[in-house]
Design a protein around this motif. Structure first.
Motif, PDB file in Angstrom:
ATOM      1  N   ALA A  54      -0.026  -3.362 -13.524  1.00 17.97           N
ATOM      2  CA  ALA A  54      -0.935  -2.297 -13.087  1.00 17.97           C
ATOM      3  C   ALA A  54      -0.229  -1.342 -12.133  1.00 17.97           C
ATOM      4  O   ALA A  54      -0.432  -0.122 -12.180  1.00 17.97           O
ATOM      5  N   VAL A  57       2.077   0.857 -14.176  1.00 19.12           N
ATOM      6  CA  VAL A  57       1.291   1.867 -14.886  1.00 19.12           C
ATOM      7  C   VAL A  57       0.985   3.037 -13.941  1.00 19.12           C
ATOM      8  O   VAL A  57       1.135   4.209 -14.305  1.00 19.12           O
ATOM      9  N   THR A  58       0.576   2.711 -12.725  1.00 24.75           N
ATOM     10  CA  THR A  58       0.313   3.759 -11.732  1.00 24.75           C
ATOM     11  C   THR A  58       1.580   4.535 -11.425  1.00 24.75           C
ATOM     12  O   THR A  58       1.569   5.771 -11.290  1.00 24.75           O
ATOM     13  N   VAL A  61       2.174   6.898 -14.294  1.00 29.95           N
ATOM     14  CA  VAL A  61       1.221   8.011 -14.251  1.00 29.95           C
ATOM     15  C   VAL A  61       1.669   9.042 -13.219  1.00 29.95           C
ATOM     16  O   VAL A  61       1.665  10.249 -13.474  1.00 29.95           O
ATOM     17  N   LEU A 111       3.726   5.263 -20.905  1.00 31.32           N
ATOM     18  CA  LEU A 111       3.047   3.997 -20.584  1.00 31.32           C
ATOM     19  C   LEU A 111       3.271   2.932 -21.652  1.00 31.32           C
ATOM     20  O   LEU A 111       3.176   1.729 -21.368  1.00 31.32           O
ATOM     21  N   ALA A 134      -9.165  -0.417 -17.810  1.00 34.18           N
ATOM     22  CA  ALA A 134      -7.889   0.088 -17.296  1.00 34.18           C
ATOM     23  C   ALA A 134      -7.511   1.411 -17.953  1.00 34.18           C
ATOM     24  O   ALA A 134      -6.940   2.293 -17.296  1.00 34.18           O
ATOM     25  N   THR A 138      -6.900   4.720 -15.866  1.00 37.38           N
ATOM     26  CA  THR A 138      -5.645   5.461 -16.010  1.00 37.38           C
ATOM     27  C   THR A 138      -5.910   6.955 -16.173  1.00 37.38           C
ATOM     28  O   THR A 138      -5.208   7.795 -15.584  1.00 37.38           O
ATOM     29  N   SER A 142      -4.902   9.827 -13.204  1.00 39.66           N
ATOM     30  CA  SER A 142      -3.934  10.866 -13.559  1.00 39.66           C
ATOM     31  C   SER A 142      -4.321  12.221 -12.970  1.00 39.66           C
ATOM     32  O   SER A 142      -3.456  13.083 -12.766  1.00 39.66           O
ATOM     33  N   SER A 201      -5.114   4.923  -6.057  1.00 36.83           N
ATOM     34  CA  SER A 201      -5.050   4.768  -7.513  1.00 36.83           C
ATOM     35  C   SER A 201      -4.702   3.343  -7.922  1.00 36.83           C
ATOM     36  O   SER A 201      -5.331   2.759  -8.808  1.00 36.83           O
ATOM     37  N   MET A 205      -6.630   0.373 -10.139  1.00 40.32           N
ATOM     38  CA  MET A 205      -6.023  -0.331 -11.269  1.00 40.32           C
ATOM     39  C   MET A 205      -6.069  -1.837 -11.066  1.00 40.32           C
ATOM     40  O   MET A 205      -6.377  -2.590 -11.995  1.00 40.32           O
TER      41      MET A 205
END
Length: 246
Positions: A54, A57-58, A61, A111, A134, A138, A142, A201, A205
């Motif tokens: 997670a 992923v952040t 982004v 991603l 999720a 996301t 963003s 953020s 997540m």
């Protein structure tokens, strides 16, 4: 109008694809971070691997949108084509919306390696509902980084935009707690992170994929950042419009 938006999005994607390193680079750093830090150190722990994914992923982004819009918009502004398009009768909306769609497509591409590495090389696991949640989170997180990139891109020349994006990149990641597990950052980072766009953020997540408690402070902080950055981006756009077309 929708056809114009899709045409502009297609043009933006083709233009970006002509420089393959720009596409590959957006996916490289998040994937490399997964392979270097998450897989060897947290990959065998389902909970730690899920939270670390997670965070990555952040991270993806933030990096994709900051550079895609910050550097990309600044570079477009010095090209002859951009001023011409902005004088057409269709107005700025199709071009602007097309840029957003192309940016979201590139973000999804960046991603994909993170998700695949988590699925096949770690013990990370999420339920179908958590996975769908999720995806929605996301899209939400963003927004502030898109607006931050637009504010940079419309207010600075390309060379300055590159520097500012690079300067913001690592401090936001570190101070937001993206480099550590939940609760594992130094005390001052834990205190500051919920009020930064990255920290707010990643906490959303974490809450989406695990049992991390959702704090309203992070939600309100993210909303405040979106409103503030939207104001700055709008100001930068109108300032650029006034300088170039008045």
């Amino acid at each position: 109008m929708s056809s114009l938006v899709l045409t502009n999005a297609r043009f933006q994607l083709i233009e970006t694809a002509r420089t393959p390193i720009a596409v590959i680079g957006s996916a490289f750093w998040p994937a490399a971070s997964m392979l270097a830090f998450v897989v060897p150190f947290a990959g065998s722990d389902p909970v730690a691997a899920t939270y670390a994914t997670a965070s990555m992923v952040t991270f993806a982004v933030m990096s994709t949108n900051l550079f895609q819009y910050g550097v990309g918009v600044a570079d477009d502004r010095v090209q002859p084509w951009e001023p011409y398009v902005r004088t057409l009768p269709a107005g700025a909306l199709p071009r602007f919306a097309g840029r957003l769609l192309s940016g979201l497509a590139l973000m999804a591409f960046s991603l994909l390696p993170v998700v695949l590495i988590a699925a096949f090389l770690t013990a990370a696991t999420v339920s179908p509902l958590a996975f769908l949640t999720a995806i929605g989170v996301t899209a939400v997180i963003s927004v502030p980084f898109i607006l931050m990139g637009l504010a940079i891109g419309y207010s600075m020349p390309p060379k300055a935009a590159v520097v500012v994006a690079q300067v913001l990149f690592f401090p936001l990641a570190f101070a937001g707690g993206l480099m550590t597990a939940p609760g594992g950052a130094p005390g001052f980072v834990e205190d500051l992170a919920p009020y930064l766009p990255t920290g707010a953020s990643v906490r959303l997540m974490w809450a989406a994929v695990g049992d991390y408690p959702l704090h309203m402070g992070s939600v309100l902080s993210l909303i405040a950042w979106i409103v503030a950055l939207a104001g700055v981006a709008l100001w930068a756009y109108r300032r650029d419009e006034g300088r170039r077309f008045s």
